[in-house]
Write an enzyme that holds these catalytic residues in place. Sequence first.
Site, short mmCIF file in Angstrom:
data_model
loop_
_atom_site.label_atom_id
_atom_site.label_comp_id
_atom_site.label_asym_id
_atom_site.label_seq_id
_atom_site.Cartn_x
_atom_site.Cartn_y
_atom_site.Cartn_z
N LYS A 10 0.95 -1.14 -0.05
CA LYS A 10 0.02 -0.10 -0.10
C LYS A 10 0.88 1.03 -0.01
CE LYS A 10 -3.72 -2.48 2.46
NZ LYS A 10 -4.84 -2.13 3.24
N TYR A 50 -12.39 -1.13 -3.83
CA TYR A 50 -12.97 -1.39 -2.39
C TYR A 50 -14.43 -1.26 -2.24
CZ TYR A 50 -8.41 -1.75 -0.25
OH TYR A 50 -7.07 -2.28 0.13
N ARG A 86 -2.46 -14.53 4.91
CA ARG A 86 -3.00 -13.74 6.12
C ARG A 86 -2.02 -13.91 7.04
NH1 ARG A 86 -7.30 -10.15 4.64
NH2 ARG A 86 -8.10 -10.87 6.86
N ARG A 103 2.87 -6.75 8.87
CA ARG A 103 2.22 -5.28 9.43
C ARG A 103 2.67 -4.91 10.56
NH1 ARG A 103 -4.07 -7.30 7.58
NH2 ARG A 103 -4.22 -5.72 5.48
N ASN A 113 -1.91 0.24 6.70
CA ASN A 113 -1.41 -0.98 7.28
C ASN A 113 -0.63 -1.81 6.41
OD1 ASN A 113 -3.48 -1.91 5.53
ND2 ASN A 113 -4.60 -3.07 7.21
N HIS A 116 -2.07 -5.43 1.56
CA HIS A 116 -3.29 -6.14 1.34
C HIS A 116 -3.27 -7.57 1.28
CE1 HIS A 116 -7.49 -7.11 -0.20
NE2 HIS A 116 -6.98 -7.62 -1.14
N GLU A 127 -9.83 -10.05 -7.43
CA GLU A 127 -8.76 -9.01 -7.35
C GLU A 127 -7.80 -9.13 -8.19
OE1 GLU A 127 -10.10 -8.63 -2.34
OE2 GLU A 127 -8.02 -9.31 -3.04
#
Length: 138
Positions: A10, A50, A86, A103, A113, A116, A127
């Site tokens: 990000k 989003y 994740r 993160r 953060n 993604h 996505e």
Amino acid sequence: MSNRTFTMIKPDATSKGYTGAILDQIIKAGFSVKAMKWIHLSPAQAGQFYEVHKERPFYGELVEFMSSGPIVAAILEKDNAVADFRTLIGATNPAQAEEGTIRKKFAASIGENAVHGSDSDDNAKIEGDFFFSGLERF
Ligand code: GDP
């Protein structure tokens, strides 16, 4: 089970110069890169990506943030990619993320953060398709 997930580094992380370190951690964790691009989203494009969060109170902030600077978008491959990625990135709020996660190391706040990671196989496909044509992946 699909063996692919989708990620973005990000704007907070690209602007702080963390791109290389984050990619290094991703690759060392066993993910291989199947598509990648460096792109600056417009507010309309970020809003479209989003769209599922449209009703959430932070949607406007999220769209503004995600269009505030360049990102790196990528499709990654590994066994159990969605769940393992994740785990690698940690909780949405870096204050609650496990030590050593991306993160925890690189994110500043719940909004900004750093990365993604898709939350399901279906969303990983949606996505990845949002960012990459068939020619741009292998
Ligand atoms: P994720 O799957 O861990 O990315 O988390 P979510 O799907 O719940 O939220 C999507 C993204 O919205 C997060 O990664 C954050 O960038 C942002 N976000 C989530 N909660 C908040 C919040 O309370 N405030 C702000 N500004 N952004 C948030």
